[in-house]
Write an enzyme that holds these catalytic residues in place. Structure first.
Site, PDB file in Angstrom:
ATOM      1  N   TYR A 167      -2.643  -2.351   3.901  1.00 47.90           N
ATOM      2  CA  TYR A 167      -2.822  -3.251   5.042  1.00 47.90           C
ATOM      3  C   TYR A 167      -1.865  -2.911   6.199  1.00 47.90           C
ATOM      4  O   TYR A 167      -2.119  -3.272   7.342  1.00 47.90           O
ATOM      5  CB  TYR A 167      -2.540  -4.700   4.631  1.00 47.90           C
ATOM      6  CG  TYR A 167      -3.637  -5.375   3.855  1.00 47.90           C
ATOM      7  CD1 TYR A 167      -4.850  -4.743   3.574  1.00 47.90           C
ATOM      8  CD2 TYR A 167      -3.461  -6.685   3.398  1.00 47.90           C
ATOM      9  CE1 TYR A 167      -5.845  -5.387   2.863  1.00 47.90           C
ATOM     10  CE2 TYR A 167      -4.450  -7.346   2.695  1.00 47.90           C
ATOM     11  CZ  TYR A 167      -5.647  -6.701   2.423  1.00 47.90           C
ATOM     12  OH  TYR A 167      -6.621  -7.354   1.724  1.00 47.90           O
ATOM     13  N   GLY A 168      -0.764  -2.231   5.868  1.00 45.73           N
ATOM     14  CA  GLY A 168       0.301  -2.022   6.852  1.00 45.73           C
ATOM     15  C   GLY A 168      -0.124  -1.265   8.103  1.00 45.73           C
ATOM     16  O   GLY A 168       0.501  -1.380   9.151  1.00 45.73           O
ATOM     17  N   CYS A 218       9.700  -5.574  -0.380  1.00 46.67           N
ATOM     18  CA  CYS A 218       8.388  -4.971  -0.623  1.00 46.67           C
ATOM     19  C   CYS A 218       8.102  -5.144  -2.105  1.00 46.67           C
ATOM     20  O   CYS A 218       8.986  -4.950  -2.945  1.00 46.67           O
ATOM     21  CB  CYS A 218       8.393  -3.495  -0.241  1.00 46.67           C
ATOM     22  SG  CYS A 218       6.927  -2.584  -0.812  1.00 46.67           S
ATOM     23  N   THR A 219       6.863  -5.493  -2.415  1.00 44.83           N
ATOM     24  CA  THR A 219       6.534  -5.798  -3.807  1.00 44.83           C
ATOM     25  C   THR A 219       6.602  -4.570  -4.712  1.00 44.83           C
ATOM     26  O   THR A 219       6.648  -4.707  -5.928  1.00 44.83           O
ATOM     27  CB  THR A 219       5.127  -6.421  -3.905  1.00 44.83           C
ATOM     28  OG1 THR A 219       4.208  -5.551  -3.251  1.00 44.83           O
ATOM     29  CG2 THR A 219       5.095  -7.787  -3.246  1.00 44.83           C
ATOM     30  N   HIS A 220       6.607  -3.372  -4.114  1.00 47.06           N
ATOM     31  CA  HIS A 220       6.741  -2.169  -4.948  1.00 47.06           C
ATOM     32  C   HIS A 220       8.167  -1.969  -5.477  1.00 47.06           C
ATOM     33  O   HIS A 220       8.369  -1.316  -6.498  1.00 47.06           O
ATOM     34  CB  HIS A 220       6.379  -0.916  -4.136  1.00 47.06           C
ATOM     35  CG  HIS A 220       4.913  -0.652  -4.015  1.00 47.06           C
ATOM     36  ND1 HIS A 220       4.039  -1.538  -3.430  1.00 47.06           N
ATOM     37  CD2 HIS A 220       4.156   0.420  -4.405  1.00 47.06           C
ATOM     38  CE1 HIS A 220       2.813  -1.019  -3.456  1.00 47.06           C
ATOM     39  NE2 HIS A 220       2.863   0.165  -4.040  1.00 47.06           N
ATOM     40  N   GLU A 237       4.271   5.136  -6.123  1.00 50.36           N
ATOM     41  CA  GLU A 237       2.866   5.256  -6.528  1.00 50.36           C
ATOM     42  C   GLU A 237       2.596   6.591  -7.210  1.00 50.36           C
ATOM     43  O   GLU A 237       1.664   6.702  -8.006  1.00 50.36           O
ATOM     44  CB  GLU A 237       1.939   5.029  -5.318  1.00 50.36           C
ATOM     45  CG  GLU A 237       2.085   3.598  -4.786  1.00 50.36           C
ATOM     46  CD  GLU A 237       0.819   3.047  -4.137  1.00 50.36           C
ATOM     47  OE1 GLU A 237      -0.054   3.839  -3.746  1.00 50.36           O
ATOM     48  OE2 GLU A 237       0.719   1.808  -4.025  1.00 50.36           O
ATOM     49  N   CYS A 297       2.135 -10.002  -0.784  1.00 51.50           N
ATOM     50  CA  CYS A 297       2.075  -8.820   0.073  1.00 51.50           C
ATOM     51  C   CYS A 297       2.832  -9.173   1.344  1.00 51.50           C
ATOM     52  O   CYS A 297       2.515 -10.159   2.010  1.00 51.50           O
ATOM     53  CB  CYS A 297       0.604  -8.523   0.384  1.00 51.50           C
ATOM     54  SG  CYS A 297       0.350  -7.261   1.639  1.00 51.50           S
ATOM     55  N   ASN A 298       3.854  -8.373   1.676  1.00 52.07           N
ATOM     56  CA  ASN A 298       4.664  -8.685   2.847  1.00 52.07           C
ATOM     57  C   ASN A 298       3.874  -8.607   4.138  1.00 52.07           C
ATOM     58  O   ASN A 298       3.994  -9.466   5.009  1.00 52.07           O
ATOM     59  CB  ASN A 298       5.868  -7.742   2.903  1.00 52.07           C
ATOM     60  CG  ASN A 298       6.953  -8.155   1.931  1.00 52.07           C
ATOM     61  OD1 ASN A 298       7.766  -8.996   2.256  1.00 52.07           O
ATOM     62  ND2 ASN A 298       6.934  -7.613   0.734  1.00 52.07           N
ATOM     63  N   THR A 299       3.044  -7.579   4.263  1.00 54.62           N
ATOM     64  CA  THR A 299       2.262  -7.420   5.487  1.00 54.62           C
ATOM     65  C   THR A 299       1.322  -8.599   5.690  1.00 54.62           C
ATOM     66  O   THR A 299       1.250  -9.177   6.777  1.00 54.62           O
ATOM     67  CB  THR A 299       1.425  -6.124   5.424  1.00 54.62           C
ATOM     68  OG1 THR A 299       2.302  -5.035   5.149  1.00 54.62           O
ATOM     69  CG2 THR A 299       0.696  -5.884   6.718  1.00 54.62           C
ATOM     70  N   ASP A 344      -3.017  -9.168  -3.240  1.00 60.82           N
ATOM     71  CA  ASP A 344      -2.300  -8.128  -2.506  1.00 60.82           C
ATOM     72  C   ASP A 344      -3.344  -7.110  -2.059  1.00 60.82           C
ATOM     73  O   ASP A 344      -4.471  -7.111  -2.543  1.00 60.82           O
ATOM     74  CB  ASP A 344      -1.268  -7.461  -3.433  1.00 60.82           C
ATOM     75  CG  ASP A 344      -0.498  -6.327  -2.747  1.00 60.82           C
ATOM     76  OD1 ASP A 344      -0.424  -6.316  -1.511  1.00 60.82           O
ATOM     77  OD2 ASP A 344       0.019  -5.454  -3.469  1.00 60.82           O
ATOM     78  N   SER A 345      -2.949  -6.230  -1.152  1.00 64.02           N
ATOM     79  CA  SER A 345      -3.860  -5.155  -0.754  1.00 64.02           C
ATOM     80  C   SER A 345      -4.114  -4.198  -1.916  1.00 64.02           C
ATOM     81  O   SER A 345      -5.158  -3.572  -1.988  1.00 64.02           O
ATOM     82  CB  SER A 345      -3.271  -4.394   0.429  1.00 64.02           C
ATOM     83  OG  SER A 345      -1.966  -3.967   0.114  1.00 64.02           O
TER      84      SER A 345
END
Lengths: 281, 281
Positions: free
Chosen positions: B43-44, B185-187, B153, B74-76, B11-12
């Site tokens: 990355y977005g 989204c992974t978050h 975050e 990572c979705n992006t 992931d980023s």
């Protein structure tokens, strides 16, 4: 919660009965209605817009019988009509291409997948598209097998004539090292033994019919649409409908279902003009 | 047969650790390597070609460590790079979008699906495309939730501030009657409790992270790639690698993994010029 509505399954002819057989095998409590459009078989030689219209007519008929899910048990009709049909009806609609493609993607180790299908299906490129959508790095080799359907419909599902045709069709897939081969036509489960023997134990054969039945089970179970009878003996019933001679359907169909078909009803589709269809693109 | 090679997950930043947590939970015998590109997060905001190149670099690094499968957690990066990456490497590569989309298609009853995601993911339309590919008749409502990632975050995963943002983002999905909502989204698994409470018991929440882990299990098991240790206590180990400060990664990452991260290695990607990439379209 139990949902007693039937599952609708249709095909241009009797081939889709191999899909029905798998559904009945895996979901024995479900009621089913099978619709064979035998007056207009085969679909493979018709243009896409016409096949879309046939599919629309048949699904409308099945929906009027209160089905909870429709299976387009025909590769040609899936390639031509699935997306249009999904947009046109509220009932969930499943085709035969994506489930087989998905199983192949999950199973291939060397990422070389072979597809055996009718010339019309191969020409549509539907399997290659579906596989590439799931894993763009997989090489797909599609092989048209024009002799299989006529042989199978003549009752030839083993012996030297079938064997010779099968060896000819499989050789290119073997040369390219495919480790998974999809049976991309609903007729082919009847000759899977011969194909399996020629390919040997290191190549996995995937039946679109079997994978489609698994997908039907997943959708019904995840949406809470399964029929749950009170008694274990209360199995689902099957109704057969066709647009041409019911007796001919029963005779030929019994081989595809691997079980005697007792009664077949003649279907009368509403003969609406084509302009009635809300979505025919 | 046992395949001891590790699974690579990247992931980023730390968000993909929710995917790793699900993989470890469901496949406890697998070794894993997690790569967080924290020097270049997020990355977005970058252009697609750049994200593709980052993904290519990282996968090449993971492949050099002999991984048996790569997860783009990572979705992006999935939207930008999955297909290119699949064409460029022999190892199977799984993204986070298709598994969540597929679960939503299987579960929706009214065929109205909501998606919560970052603005970049919503803009890519990747979920709408993936869902429509599986069922063209499903209506997809994508809702950008720009405040979620910064809140999460900062450690805010409950309380009035999060609650207010969640109600604002969910209202349009509720108005449209979506009966399934994808956490795109992974978050977001860190705030699923709040989202679940607002949506109520009649809306099903689908975690892309959980569905991706299930897909990893399916691929490994169907291809015969699972690790099968001799002793039940011989669980898989995890290695963490990042491109910025390892201590910061460990501190923030432990919350996403829901477990203390002990050691993090600094990664040194081969600083090749972009022209080296064989496939960057």
């Amino acid at each position: 919660m139990s949902d007693p509505r039937p599952i609708g399954v249709f095909d241009s002819g009797v081939g889709g009965l191999t899909v029905l057989a798998e559904i009945r095998d895996r979901l024995p409590y479900e009621h089913t209605i099978y619709f064979g459009d035998t007056a207009r078989v085969p679909y493979g030689v018709r243009d896409l817009a016409e096949v879309r219209w046939f599919a629309y007519e048949i699904i409308r008929y099945l929906v009027s019988l209160n089905v909870k899910l429709v299976v387009i048990a025909c590769n040609t009709a899936t390639a031509a009509a699935l997306m249009t049909a999904q947009r046109s009806f509220d009932v969930p609609i499943i085709g035969v291409i994506e489930p087989g493609a998905r199983a192949a993607v999950l199973e291939t180790r060397n990422r070389r997948v072979g597809v055996l299908a009718t010339p019309a299906t191969v020409e549509s490129g539907a399997y290659a598209k579906a596989i590439s959508y799931l894993d763009a790095g997989i090489e797909v080799y599609e092989q048209a097998a024009p002799e299989f359907v006529p042989l199978i419909e003549r009752g030839i599902t083993s012996g030297p004539e079938l064997e010779a045709a099968a060896r000819r069709y499989l050789a290119p897939l073997q040369e390219r090292g495919a480790d998974v081969v999809i049976l991309g036509c609903t007729h082919y489960p009847l000759i899977s033994e011969t194909i399996n023997r020629i390919l040997g134990p290191r190549v996995r054969l995937i039946s679109s019919a079997g994978q489609t039945a698994l997908e039907v089970g997943r959708v019904l179970s995840r949406r809470g649409y399964l029929r749950r009878p009170r008694h274990a003996e209360d199995l689902g019933s099957s109704v057969y409908v066709c647009t041409a001679d019911p007796e001919e359907f029963a005779a030929l169909g019994s081989r595809f279902l691997d079980q005697k078909i007792e009664a077949v009803l003649p279907a009368s589709l509403d003969p609406s003009p084509r302009s009635d269809a809300p979505l025919l693109y």
